[in-house]
Design a protein around this motif. Structure first.
Motif, PDB file in Angstrom:
ATOM      1  N   THR A  64      28.093  21.824  53.636  1.00  0.00           N
ATOM      2  CA  THR A  64      28.982  20.944  52.895  1.00  0.00           C
ATOM      3  C   THR A  64      29.899  21.741  51.967  1.00  0.00           C
ATOM      4  OG1 THR A  64      27.288  20.636  51.215  1.00  0.00           O
ATOM      5  CG2 THR A  64      27.441  18.949  52.929  1.00  0.00           C
ATOM      6  N   LEU A  65      29.509  22.968  51.672  1.00  0.00           N
ATOM      7  CA  LEU A  65      30.366  23.772  50.809  1.00  0.00           C
ATOM      8  C   LEU A  65      30.282  25.245  51.191  1.00  0.00           C
ATOM      9  CD1 LEU A  65      28.376  25.253  48.502  1.00  0.00           C
ATOM     10  CD2 LEU A  65      28.307  22.933  47.631  1.00  0.00           C
ATOM     11  N   ALA A  66      31.293  25.984  50.756  1.00  0.00           N
ATOM     12  CA  ALA A  66      31.337  27.429  50.996  1.00  0.00           C
ATOM     13  C   ALA A  66      31.417  28.125  49.650  1.00  0.00           C
ATOM     14  CB  ALA A  66      32.554  27.794  51.843  1.00  0.00           C
ATOM     15  N   VAL A  67      30.549  29.094  49.448  1.00  0.00           N
ATOM     16  CA  VAL A  67      30.520  29.863  48.213  1.00  0.00           C
ATOM     17  C   VAL A  67      31.288  31.164  48.442  1.00  0.00           C
ATOM     18  CG1 VAL A  67      29.022  31.108  46.602  1.00  0.00           C
ATOM     19  CG2 VAL A  67      28.334  28.870  47.477  1.00  0.00           C
ATOM     20  N   HIS A  68      32.181  31.475  47.509  1.00  0.00           N
ATOM     21  CA  HIS A  68      33.010  32.674  47.651  1.00  0.00           C
ATOM     22  C   HIS A  68      32.601  33.749  46.654  1.00  0.00           C
ATOM     23  CE1 HIS A  68      36.281  31.164  50.329  1.00  0.00           C
ATOM     24  NE2 HIS A  68      35.766  30.015  49.949  1.00  0.00           N
ATOM     25  N   SER A  69      32.461  34.965  47.159  1.00  0.00           N
ATOM     26  CA  SER A  69      32.161  36.119  46.309  1.00  0.00           C
ATOM     27  C   SER A  69      33.134  37.246  46.647  1.00  0.00           C
ATOM     28  CB  SER A  69      30.738  36.619  46.562  1.00  0.00           C
ATOM     29  OG  SER A  69      29.808  35.573  46.362  1.00  0.00           O
ATOM     30  N   CYS A  70      33.475  38.030  45.642  1.00  0.00           N
ATOM     31  CA  CYS A  70      34.417  39.132  45.859  1.00  0.00           C
ATOM     32  C   CYS A  70      33.828  40.155  46.832  1.00  0.00           C
ATOM     33  CB  CYS A  70      34.737  39.802  44.530  1.00  0.00           C
ATOM     34  SG  CYS A  70      35.756  41.271  44.727  1.00  0.00           S
ATOM     35  N   LYS A  71      34.625  40.546  47.783  1.00  0.00           N
ATOM     36  CA  LYS A  71      34.183  41.485  48.802  1.00  0.00           C
ATOM     37  C   LYS A  71      33.954  42.878  48.216  1.00  0.00           C
ATOM     38  CE  LYS A  71      35.761  40.474  53.137  1.00  0.00           C
ATOM     39  NZ  LYS A  71      36.856  40.369  54.113  1.00  0.00           N
ATOM     40  N   LYS A  72      34.671  43.180  47.149  1.00  0.00           N
ATOM     41  CA  LYS A  72      34.586  44.522  46.574  1.00  0.00           C
ATOM     42  C   LYS A  72      33.449  44.650  45.556  1.00  0.00           C
ATOM     43  CE  LYS A  72      37.563  48.022  44.461  1.00  0.00           C
ATOM     44  NZ  LYS A  72      38.827  48.203  43.730  1.00  0.00           N
ATOM     45  N   CYS A  73      33.403  43.749  44.571  1.00  0.00           N
ATOM     46  CA  CYS A  73      32.417  43.908  43.496  1.00  0.00           C
ATOM     47  C   CYS A  73      31.231  42.956  43.622  1.00  0.00           C
ATOM     48  CB  CYS A  73      33.077  43.760  42.131  1.00  0.00           C
ATOM     49  SG  CYS A  73      33.668  42.111  41.752  1.00  0.00           S
ATOM     50  N   GLY A  74      31.305  41.986  44.532  1.00  0.00           N
ATOM     51  CA  GLY A  74      30.156  41.131  44.812  1.00  0.00           C
ATOM     52  C   GLY A  74      29.992  39.921  43.914  1.00  0.00           C
ATOM     53  N   CYS A  75      30.831  39.781  42.886  1.00  0.00           N
ATOM     54  CA  CYS A  75      30.670  38.661  41.964  1.00  0.00           C
ATOM     55  C   CYS A  75      31.043  37.333  42.636  1.00  0.00           C
ATOM     56  CB  CYS A  75      31.556  38.854  40.733  1.00  0.00           C
ATOM     57  SG  CYS A  75      31.050  40.223  39.703  1.00  0.00           S
ATOM     58  N   THR A  76      30.231  36.309  42.366  1.00  0.00           N
ATOM     59  CA  THR A  76      30.486  34.970  42.917  1.00  0.00           C
ATOM     60  C   THR A  76      31.425  34.214  41.993  1.00  0.00           C
ATOM     61  OG1 THR A  76      28.350  34.939  44.005  1.00  0.00           O
ATOM     62  CG2 THR A  76      29.405  32.798  43.602  1.00  0.00           C
ATOM     63  N   THR A  77      32.581  33.838  42.520  1.00  0.00           N
ATOM     64  CA  THR A  77      33.614  33.250  41.674  1.00  0.00           C
ATOM     65  C   THR A  77      33.725  31.730  41.775  1.00  0.00           C
ATOM     66  OG1 THR A  77      35.160  33.811  43.456  1.00  0.00           O
ATOM     67  CG2 THR A  77      35.108  35.277  41.531  1.00  0.00           C
ATOM     68  N   HIS A  78      33.548  31.168  42.980  1.00  0.00           N
ATOM     69  CA  HIS A  78      33.783  29.730  43.135  1.00  0.00           C
ATOM     70  C   HIS A  78      33.158  29.196  44.413  1.00  0.00           C
ATOM     71  CE1 HIS A  78      37.094  31.652  45.389  1.00  0.00           C
ATOM     72  NE2 HIS A  78      37.265  30.525  46.066  1.00  0.00           N
ATOM     73  N   TRP A  79      33.084  27.863  44.479  1.00  0.00           N
ATOM     74  CA  TRP A  79      32.802  27.253  45.776  1.00  0.00           C
ATOM     75  C   TRP A  79      33.810  26.158  46.058  1.00  0.00           C
ATOM     76  CZ3 TRP A  79      31.965  22.123  45.631  1.00  0.00           C
ATOM     77  CH2 TRP A  79      31.137  21.541  44.676  1.00  0.00           C
ATOM     78  N   GLU A  80      33.980  25.885  47.346  1.00  0.00           N
ATOM     79  CA  GLU A  80      34.895  24.819  47.784  1.00  0.00           C
ATOM     80  C   GLU A  80      34.127  23.876  48.698  1.00  0.00           C
ATOM     81  OE1 GLU A  80      37.844  26.159  50.614  1.00  0.00           O
ATOM     82  OE2 GLU A  80      36.525  27.748  51.317  1.00  0.00           O
ATOM     83  N   GLY A  81      34.422  22.575  48.581  1.00  0.00           N
ATOM     84  CA  GLY A  81      33.836  21.602  49.485  1.00  0.00           C
ATOM     85  C   GLY A  81      34.515  21.722  50.844  1.00  0.00           C
ATOM     86  N   LEU A  82      33.729  21.547  51.899  1.00  0.00           N
ATOM     87  CA  LEU A  82      34.287  21.707  53.242  1.00  0.00           C
ATOM     88  C   LEU A  82      34.701  20.377  53.864  1.00  0.00           C
ATOM     89  CD1 LEU A  82      31.908  24.474  54.623  1.00  0.00           C
ATOM     90  CD2 LEU A  82      34.172  24.722  53.612  1.00  0.00           C
ATOM     91  N   ASN A  83      34.395  19.293  53.168  1.00  0.00           N
ATOM     92  CA  ASN A  83      34.829  17.969  53.647  1.00  0.00           C
ATOM     93  C   ASN A  83      35.586  17.273  52.529  1.00  0.00           C
ATOM     94  OD1 ASN A  83      33.314  18.075  56.232  1.00  0.00           O
ATOM     95  ND2 ASN A  83      31.560  18.124  54.845  1.00  0.00           N
ATOM     96  N   PRO A  84      36.793  17.766  52.227  1.00  0.00           N
ATOM     97  CA  PRO A  84      37.517  17.261  51.040  1.00  0.00           C
ATOM     98  C   PRO A  84      37.801  15.763  51.070  1.00  0.00           C
ATOM     99  CG  PRO A  84      38.831  18.901  52.255  1.00  0.00           C
ATOM    100  CD  PRO A  84      37.486  18.832  52.918  1.00  0.00           C
TER     101      PRO A  84
END
Ligand SMILES: [Zn+2]
Length: 120
Positions: A64-84
């Protein structure tokens, strides 16, 4: 009011307008590992800045959602719903913001592991 933040290396930045007036500490299998503290708004109120492909996008369970993390430093910044069309929320992790931001938020515990209810 708007809340800004960025990952440690600065490759991914966010700005959220009209956020919730409380933050969420969720105990689900993913959030408890990330240590993330989330605030929410509608997708249209969030600006993410970063190069295309700057994040690792992680989905799990019923996707239902995707969690985004920086590819370089690994920090998790945000998530987005996949069924807006069903859920038009997006969340940012205020662990990425100035410490003052989290200091000033009322943080609510959310039982994402089990009952899907607030514990306060
Ligand atoms: Zn980074």
């Amino acid at each position: 009011m708007s809340v800004t933040g960025s990952c440690h290396c600065g490759a991914v930045k966010f700005e959220m307008r009209e956020p919730t007036d409380f933050a969420i500490n969720c105990n689900c299998s993913l959030c408890r590992r990330l240590g993330s503290i989330w605030i929410y708004s509608k997708i249209g109120n969030v600006t993410i800045t970063g190069d295309e492909g700057a994040t690792i996008r992680y989905t799990h369970g019923d996707e239902t959602l995707a969690v985004h993390s920086c590819k370089k430093c690994g920090c998790t910044t945000h998530w987005e719903g996949l069924n807006p069309e069903e859920d038009d929320r997006m969340a940012v992790n205020i662990r990425m913001s100035d410490p003052d931001v989290m200091e000033n938020y009322h943080i609510r515990r959310f039982d994402g592991a089990d009952t899907w209810k607030f514990l306060d």
